[in-house]
Scaffold this motif. Structure first.
Motif, PDB file in Angstrom:
ATOM      1  N   GLY A 137      -1.002  13.470  44.802  1.00 38.03           N
ATOM      2  CA  GLY A 137      -1.628  12.767  45.925  1.00 38.03           C
ATOM      3  C   GLY A 137      -1.996  13.720  47.049  1.00 38.03           C
ATOM      4  N   ASN A 138      -3.090  13.370  47.741  1.00 34.67           N
ATOM      5  CA  ASN A 138      -3.504  14.088  48.966  1.00 34.67           C
ATOM      6  C   ASN A 138      -3.586  15.603  48.796  1.00 34.67           C
ATOM      7  N   ASN A 139      -4.262  15.996  47.758  1.00 34.62           N
ATOM      8  CA  ASN A 139      -4.460  17.425  47.491  1.00 34.62           C
ATOM      9  C   ASN A 139      -5.731  17.872  48.224  1.00 34.62           C
ATOM     10  N   THR A 140      -5.654  17.805  49.542  1.00 33.47           N
ATOM     11  CA  THR A 140      -6.864  17.788  50.366  1.00 33.47           C
ATOM     12  C   THR A 140      -7.655  19.095  50.433  1.00 33.47           C
ATOM     13  N   ALA A 141      -7.027  20.208  50.103  1.00 32.18           N
ATOM     14  CA  ALA A 141      -7.759  21.482  50.191  1.00 32.18           C
ATOM     15  C   ALA A 141      -8.440  21.860  48.874  1.00 32.18           C
ATOM     16  N   SER A 142      -8.420  20.937  47.907  1.00 27.59           N
ATOM     17  CA  SER A 142      -8.961  21.274  46.582  1.00 27.59           C
ATOM     18  C   SER A 142     -10.431  20.887  46.447  1.00 27.59           C
ATOM     19  N   ASP A 143     -11.087  21.488  45.457  1.00 28.33           N
ATOM     20  CA  ASP A 143     -12.492  21.158  45.197  1.00 28.33           C
ATOM     21  C   ASP A 143     -12.639  19.710  44.731  1.00 28.33           C
ATOM     22  N   TRP A 144     -11.633  19.210  43.990  1.00 33.42           N
ATOM     23  CA  TRP A 144     -11.724  17.824  43.515  1.00 33.42           C
ATOM     24  C   TRP A 144     -11.665  16.838  44.665  1.00 33.42           C
ATOM     25  N   TRP A 145     -10.763  17.103  45.618  1.00 33.02           N
ATOM     26  CA  TRP A 145     -10.690  16.223  46.790  1.00 33.02           C
ATOM     27  C   TRP A 145     -12.042  16.209  47.494  1.00 33.02           C
ATOM     28  N   HIS A 146     -12.634  17.384  47.585  1.00 33.65           N
ATOM     29  CA  HIS A 146     -13.947  17.514  48.213  1.00 33.65           C
ATOM     30  C   HIS A 146     -14.978  16.662  47.459  1.00 33.65           C
ATOM     31  N   LEU A 147     -14.974  16.764  46.128  1.00 35.12           N
ATOM     32  CA  LEU A 147     -15.913  15.971  45.321  1.00 35.12           C
ATOM     33  C   LEU A 147     -15.692  14.477  45.499  1.00 35.12           C
ATOM     34  N   GLU A 148     -14.405  14.102  45.508  1.00 27.65           N
ATOM     35  CA  GLU A 148     -14.059  12.678  45.616  1.00 27.65           C
ATOM     36  C   GLU A 148     -14.508  12.081  46.939  1.00 27.65           C
ATOM     37  N   THR A 149     -14.620  12.916  47.947  1.00 23.29           N
ATOM     38  CA  THR A 149     -14.946  12.412  49.274  1.00 23.29           C
ATOM     39  C   THR A 149     -16.385  12.738  49.677  1.00 23.29           C
ATOM     40  N   THR A 150     -17.154  13.294  48.710  1.00 23.36           N
ATOM     41  CA  THR A 150     -18.565  13.591  48.990  1.00 23.36           C
ATOM     42  C   THR A 150     -19.421  12.444  48.463  1.00 23.36           C
TER      43      THR A 150
END
Ligand code: BGC
Length: 407
Positions: free
Chosen positions: A35-48
């Motif tokens: 959960g909340n792996n906010t500095a990752s590329d996947w988090w970035h993709l999920e929130t783009t």
């Protein structure tokens, strides 16, 4: 090697005989459960907005805080090994700034496993990279291998003592397809088979694996190093042998060849892919499918182990992922029996198989969706309460030497 027909051993209910030290357990990956792996590329993709990732990971199974509970479950089930990954994006959230607190977090996990009598199998890279690494061009940008190796060296406090098995990169063959999957979106999965991995990424990942292996051996030469390859069990229909070999090489075999000098190689198998003269085929109409749309084909893992053993020219095999996404857990139990039966046959034919780690311990974030449930253990998405399924108890029982029926 020939596969003896099932009729050879009628009414057979007996334990699985495995070599000493066999790894029995389950696997997870940080981004899928923490959960909340906010500095990752996947988090970035999920929130783009507009990216191909539809559902975000959010709190996942909150294992960042609940890892001790996860380990207690494994122990209670009677399992002895836990494969989990540590997150580069947490350890190095901005380029060159390493977090001692996150390294200490993962060290607590390693210690927590050892204290419970669980052997940790640690993956250093499971699909996600720090967003800064992706933003500078990912694996094919200049200096990528050096940056990965620098991260690997910095994991010494985590893996330096008490960790016997380390995986450098999970499913590099899938990683090399990520570019194609991102640009094709859902189309990538509508066709039978998988997109072509990017050749430049493949080359860099092989180099990164070998460099990381050397870096880990420099930390401690006793650590057993390997990488884990997604195996699709390509089955050639009559006349399609050459097409199948050609299809398999860039998607799988090139990565297996790179594991020839490793201490072990991870087999990750879920289903088979039949290949005709025009290429890969969808499952035949009427066959049982899992929630992921894969054919229910438990004997895939034994066939994957045989293929891996052959192409690596006899690198010892650990099954590091094997499982299925279903809602009816009785199908998971049946799959488990079939999978272990196929491994027993492969071992009887001389394949050196040293462990079985089921995918996955928990129902988790399946890269864009929580719908495909691969877990031995259900997780309440609101409270994060864990509920082991009958299949979890069945795997633990078999690991403890319990008899099970051969299909
Ligand atoms: C990956 C896992 C994934 C699983 C099921 C493997 O490709 O390593 O992260 O959840 O398969 O799809």
């Amino acid at each position: 090697m020939s596969v003896s027909p099932t009729t050879d051993r009628p009414n057979s209910v007996r334990p699985l005989s495995v070599p000493a030290g066999f790894l029995w357990g389950a696997s997870t990956a940080a981004h899928q459960i923490e959960g909340n792996n906010t500095a990752s590329d996947w988090w970035h993709l999920e929130t783009t907005p507009g990216s191909h990732v539809v559902e975000p990971s959010g709190d996942a199974a909150d294992s960042y805080h609940r890892w001790a509970e996860d380990m207690d479950i494994l122990v209670d089930l009677g399992l002895t090994d836990y494969r989990f990954s540590i997150e580069w994006a947490r350890i190095e959230p901005t380029e060159g700034r390493f977090s001692n607190a996150e390294l200490a977090h993962y060290r607590r996990m390693v210690d927590g496993a050892i204290e419970r009598g669980l052997r940790p199998v640690v993956t250093l890279h499971h699909f996600t990279v720090p967003q800064w690494f992706a933003a500078r061009g990912g694996w094919t940008a200049p200096g990528a291998v050096e940056l990965f190796v620098r991260y690997v060296e910095r994991t010494a406090p985590v893996i330096g003592t008490g960790v016997s098995h380390v995986c450098t990169i999970n499913e590099p063959n899938m990683v090399a397809m990520f570019g194609a999957i991102a640009s094709l979106g859902a189309e990538a999965f509508r066709e039978a088979g998988l997109p072509l991995p990017d050749a430049a990424t493949t080359e860099v990942l092989v180099e990164a694996h070998h460099a990381a292996r050397a870096a880990i051996k420099a930390i401690d030469p006793q650590i057993q190093v390997g990488w884990t390859i997604a195996n699709q069990v390509y089955q050639a229909l009559p006349g399609a042998e050459a097409v199948t070999a050609e299809y398999s090489w860039p998607r799988e075999d090139v990565f297996l060849v790179a594991a020839r000098d490793d201490d072990w190689v991870g087999v990750q198998s879920y289903t088979r892919t039949r290949v005709g003269t025009d290429g890969p085929l969808h499952p035949e109409p009427g066959v049982e499918l899992t929630l992921s749309g894969y054919e229910f084909y438990p004997q895939a893992v034994g066939e994957a182990a045989r293929h891996t053993w052959e192409v690596t020219e006899h690198t010892p095999v650990i099954v590091t992922e094997n499982g299925l996404s279903v809602t009816d857990d009785t199908r998971r139990v049946a799959y488990l029996h079939g999978a272990l039966d196929s491994l027993e046959r492969a071992m009887a034919d001389g394949v050196d198989i040293r462990g079985y780690l089921h995918w996955s311990l928990l129902d988790n974030y399946e890269w864009g969706s929580y719908a495909p449930t691969f877990g031995l253990v259900a997780v309440d998405r609101e409270t994060f309460e864990r509920h082991p399924k009958p299949s979890a108890h069945e795997l633990g029982r078999i690991a403890q030497g319990g008899a099970f029926p051969r299909p």
